[in-house]
Design a protein around this motif. Structure first.
Motif, PDB file in Angstrom:
ATOM      1  N   LYS A  83      -4.436   0.903  10.485  1.00  0.00           N
ATOM      2  CA  LYS A  83      -3.961   0.343  11.753  1.00  0.00           C
ATOM      3  C   LYS A  83      -2.686  -0.483  11.563  1.00  0.00           C
ATOM      4  CE  LYS A  83      -7.309  -0.914  14.428  1.00  0.00           C
ATOM      5  NZ  LYS A  83      -8.388  -1.718  15.038  1.00  0.00           N
ATOM      6  N   ILE A  84      -2.551  -1.172  10.424  1.00  0.00           N
ATOM      7  CA  ILE A  84      -1.378  -2.021  10.233  1.00  0.00           C
ATOM      8  C   ILE A  84      -0.202  -1.291   9.585  1.00  0.00           C
ATOM      9  CG2 ILE A  84      -2.663  -4.188  10.232  1.00  0.00           C
ATOM     10  CD1 ILE A  84      -2.570  -4.250   7.242  1.00  0.00           C
ATOM     11  N   ILE A  85      -0.433  -0.078   9.056  1.00  0.00           N
ATOM     12  CA  ILE A  85       0.682   0.762   8.590  1.00  0.00           C
ATOM     13  C   ILE A  85       0.578   2.133   9.271  1.00  0.00           C
ATOM     14  CG2 ILE A  85       1.226  -0.379   6.415  1.00  0.00           C
ATOM     15  CD1 ILE A  85      -0.555   1.621   4.977  1.00  0.00           C
ATOM     16  N   PRO A  86       0.797   2.197  10.586  1.00  0.00           N
ATOM     17  CA  PRO A  86       0.533   3.416  11.346  1.00  0.00           C
ATOM     18  C   PRO A  86       1.416   4.611  11.006  1.00  0.00           C
ATOM     19  CG  PRO A  86       1.661   1.835  12.716  1.00  0.00           C
ATOM     20  CD  PRO A  86       1.333   1.145  11.433  1.00  0.00           C
ATOM     21  N   TYR A  87       2.650   4.392  10.575  1.00  0.00           N
ATOM     22  CA  TYR A  87       3.567   5.507  10.377  1.00  0.00           C
ATOM     23  C   TYR A  87       3.631   6.010   8.945  1.00  0.00           C
ATOM     24  CZ  TYR A  87       4.814   4.093  15.029  1.00  0.00           C
ATOM     25  OH  TYR A  87       4.739   3.764  16.365  1.00  0.00           O
ATOM     26  N   LYS A  88       2.758   5.519   8.097  1.00  0.00           N
ATOM     27  CA  LYS A  88       2.702   6.001   6.711  1.00  0.00           C
ATOM     28  C   LYS A  88       1.903   7.296   6.610  1.00  0.00           C
ATOM     29  CE  LYS A  88       4.242   2.649   3.716  1.00  0.00           C
ATOM     30  NZ  LYS A  88       4.690   2.689   2.365  1.00  0.00           N
ATOM     31  N   PHE A  89       1.160   7.636   7.661  1.00  0.00           N
ATOM     32  CA  PHE A  89       0.280   8.818   7.589  1.00  0.00           C
ATOM     33  C   PHE A  89       0.931  10.035   8.175  1.00  0.00           C
ATOM     34  CE2 PHE A  89      -2.558   5.222   7.282  1.00  0.00           C
ATOM     35  CZ  PHE A  89      -3.344   5.606   6.233  1.00  0.00           C
ATOM     36  N   PHE A 148       0.830  -1.204   0.000  1.00  0.00           N
ATOM     37  CA  PHE A 148       0.000   0.000   0.000  1.00  0.00           C
ATOM     38  C   PHE A 148       0.858   1.244   0.000  1.00  0.00           C
ATOM     39  CE2 PHE A 148      -2.523  -3.215   2.354  1.00  0.00           C
ATOM     40  CZ  PHE A 148      -3.571  -3.325   1.469  1.00  0.00           C
ATOM     41  N   LYS A 149       0.413   2.254  -0.727  1.00  0.00           N
ATOM     42  CA  LYS A 149       1.061   3.559  -0.763  1.00  0.00           C
ATOM     43  C   LYS A 149       0.042   4.593  -0.316  1.00  0.00           C
ATOM     44  CE  LYS A 149       4.536   1.610  -2.822  1.00  0.00           C
ATOM     45  NZ  LYS A 149       5.482   1.017  -1.901  1.00  0.00           N
ATOM     46  N   VAL A 150       0.511   5.611   0.384  1.00  0.00           N
ATOM     47  CA  VAL A 150      -0.387   6.675   0.841  1.00  0.00           C
ATOM     48  C   VAL A 150      -0.049   7.938   0.070  1.00  0.00           C
ATOM     49  CG1 VAL A 150      -1.173   7.997   2.831  1.00  0.00           C
ATOM     50  CG2 VAL A 150      -0.512   5.622   3.120  1.00  0.00           C
ATOM     51  N   THR A 151      -1.067   8.578  -0.518  1.00  0.00           N
ATOM     52  CA  THR A 151      -0.858   9.792  -1.294  1.00  0.00           C
ATOM     53  C   THR A 151      -0.736  10.987  -0.366  1.00  0.00           C
ATOM     54  OG1 THR A 151      -3.212  10.279  -1.501  1.00  0.00           O
ATOM     55  CG2 THR A 151      -2.237   8.851  -3.186  1.00  0.00           C
ATOM     56  N   ALA A 152      -0.400  12.128  -0.936  1.00  0.00           N
ATOM     57  CA  ALA A 152      -0.272  13.358  -0.152  1.00  0.00           C
ATOM     58  C   ALA A 152      -1.606  13.761   0.476  1.00  0.00           C
ATOM     59  CB  ALA A 152       0.252  14.475  -1.035  1.00  0.00           C
ATOM     60  N   ASN A 153      -2.704  13.390  -0.161  1.00  0.00           N
ATOM     61  CA  ASN A 153      -4.026  13.715   0.368  1.00  0.00           C
ATOM     62  C   ASN A 153      -4.538  12.684   1.365  1.00  0.00           C
ATOM     63  OD1 ASN A 153      -4.192  16.013  -1.190  1.00  0.00           O
ATOM     64  ND2 ASN A 153      -5.138  14.950  -2.907  1.00  0.00           N
ATOM     65  N   GLY A 154      -3.753  11.625   1.607  1.00  0.00           N
ATOM     66  CA  GLY A 154      -4.143  10.627   2.593  1.00  0.00           C
ATOM     67  C   GLY A 154      -4.914   9.443   2.044  1.00  0.00           C
ATOM     68  N   LYS A 155      -5.011   9.338   0.732  1.00  0.00           N
ATOM     69  CA  LYS A 155      -5.683   8.172   0.144  1.00  0.00           C
ATOM     70  C   LYS A 155      -4.731   6.980   0.197  1.00  0.00           C
ATOM     71  CE  LYS A 155      -8.338  10.646  -3.367  1.00  0.00           C
ATOM     72  NZ  LYS A 155      -8.489  10.798  -4.818  1.00  0.00           N
ATOM     73  N   ILE A 156      -5.292   5.797   0.440  1.00  0.00           N
ATOM     74  CA  ILE A 156      -4.478   4.576   0.446  1.00  0.00           C
ATOM     75  C   ILE A 156      -4.695   3.887  -0.897  1.00  0.00           C
ATOM     76  CG2 ILE A 156      -4.004   2.403   1.591  1.00  0.00           C
ATOM     77  CD1 ILE A 156      -5.305   3.572   4.106  1.00  0.00           C
ATOM     78  N   MET A 157      -3.598   3.684  -1.617  1.00  0.00           N
ATOM     79  CA  MET A 157      -3.667   3.118  -2.949  1.00  0.00           C
ATOM     80  C   MET A 157      -3.026   1.723  -2.964  1.00  0.00           C
ATOM     81  SD  MET A 157      -5.009   5.770  -4.382  1.00  0.00           S
ATOM     82  CE  MET A 157      -4.810   5.808  -6.148  1.00  0.00           C
ATOM     83  N   LYS A 201      -1.789  -1.328 -15.036  1.00  0.00           N
ATOM     84  CA  LYS A 201      -0.607  -0.634 -14.535  1.00  0.00           C
ATOM     85  C   LYS A 201      -0.948   0.333 -13.407  1.00  0.00           C
ATOM     86  CE  LYS A 201       1.909   0.024 -18.855  1.00  0.00           C
ATOM     87  NZ  LYS A 201       2.388   1.062 -19.760  1.00  0.00           N
ATOM     88  N   LYS A 202      -2.118   0.932 -13.492  1.00  0.00           N
ATOM     89  CA  LYS A 202      -2.475   2.030 -12.600  1.00  0.00           C
ATOM     90  C   LYS A 202      -2.742   1.566 -11.178  1.00  0.00           C
ATOM     91  CE  LYS A 202      -4.624   4.469 -16.414  1.00  0.00           C
ATOM     92  NZ  LYS A 202      -5.853   5.038 -16.922  1.00  0.00           N
ATOM     93  N   TYR A 203      -2.524   2.471 -10.236  1.00  0.00           N
ATOM     94  CA  TYR A 203      -2.884   2.229  -8.843  1.00  0.00           C
ATOM     95  C   TYR A 203      -4.349   2.579  -8.646  1.00  0.00           C
ATOM     96  CZ  TYR A 203       1.747   1.318  -6.964  1.00  0.00           C
ATOM     97  OH  TYR A 203       2.951   0.740  -6.664  1.00  0.00           O
ATOM     98  N   LYS A 204      -4.976   1.932  -7.680  1.00  0.00           N
ATOM     99  CA  LYS A 204      -6.390   2.151  -7.416  1.00  0.00           C
ATOM    100  C   LYS A 204      -6.569   2.399  -5.924  1.00  0.00           C
ATOM    101  CE  LYS A 204     -10.829  -0.030  -8.003  1.00  0.00           C
ATOM    102  NZ  LYS A 204     -11.528  -1.197  -7.588  1.00  0.00           N
ATOM    103  N   GLU A 205      -7.523   3.239  -5.583  1.00  0.00           N
ATOM    104  CA  GLU A 205      -7.804   3.508  -4.167  1.00  0.00           C
ATOM    105  C   GLU A 205      -8.490   2.294  -3.547  1.00  0.00           C
ATOM    106  OE1 GLU A 205      -9.906   6.948  -1.416  1.00  0.00           O
ATOM    107  OE2 GLU A 205     -10.087   7.039  -3.586  1.00  0.00           O
ATOM    108  N   ILE A 206      -8.136   1.984  -2.295  1.00  0.00           N
ATOM    109  CA  ILE A 206      -8.733   0.818  -1.658  1.00  0.00           C
ATOM    110  C   ILE A 206     -10.191   1.087  -1.312  1.00  0.00           C
ATOM    111  CG2 ILE A 206      -6.547  -0.028  -0.731  1.00  0.00           C
ATOM    112  CD1 ILE A 206      -7.536   0.874   2.036  1.00  0.00           C
ATOM    113  N   PHE A 207     -10.942   0.016  -1.126  1.00  0.00           N
ATOM    114  CA  PHE A 207     -12.357   0.078  -0.753  1.00  0.00           C
ATOM    115  C   PHE A 207     -12.486   0.796   0.586  1.00  0.00           C
ATOM    116  CE2 PHE A 207     -15.922  -2.137   1.430  1.00  0.00           C
ATOM    117  CZ  PHE A 207     -16.943  -1.628   0.635  1.00  0.00           C
ATOM    118  N   ALA A 208     -13.469   1.662   0.714  1.00  0.00           N
ATOM    119  CA  ALA A 208     -13.638   2.501   1.900  1.00  0.00           C
ATOM    120  C   ALA A 208     -13.737   1.698   3.196  1.00  0.00           C
ATOM    121  CB  ALA A 208     -14.877   3.378   1.734  1.00  0.00           C
TER     122      ALA A 208
END
Length: 68
Positions: free
Chosen positions: A62-68, A16-25, A47-54
């Protein structure tokens, strides 16, 4: 009592990657093999990244706490 650091789930951090706006892709599935039978357009869209289901936001956050 010392404050306990949370551990990041390393497999999740790689997926998972987190965008500057806080979306998880996440990357779309289906681009690893059996590509011969897929059209050029399909492979291009995979090829493209997609936003995860809400509904998964709380769990993934919770499992990637320091990415935000």
């Amino acid at each position: 009592m010392a404050k306990v650091k949370m551990k990041t789930n390393r497999s999740a951090a790689k997926r998972f990657k987190v965008t500057a706006n806080g979306k998880i892709m996440h990357k779309k599935a289906g681009k690893s093999h059996l590509l011969r039978k897929k059209s050029r357009k399909t492979k291009r869209h995979l090829k493209k990244y997609k936003e995860i289901f809400a509904g998964f936001y709380d769990h993934v956050a919770k499992i990637i706490p320091y990415k935000f």
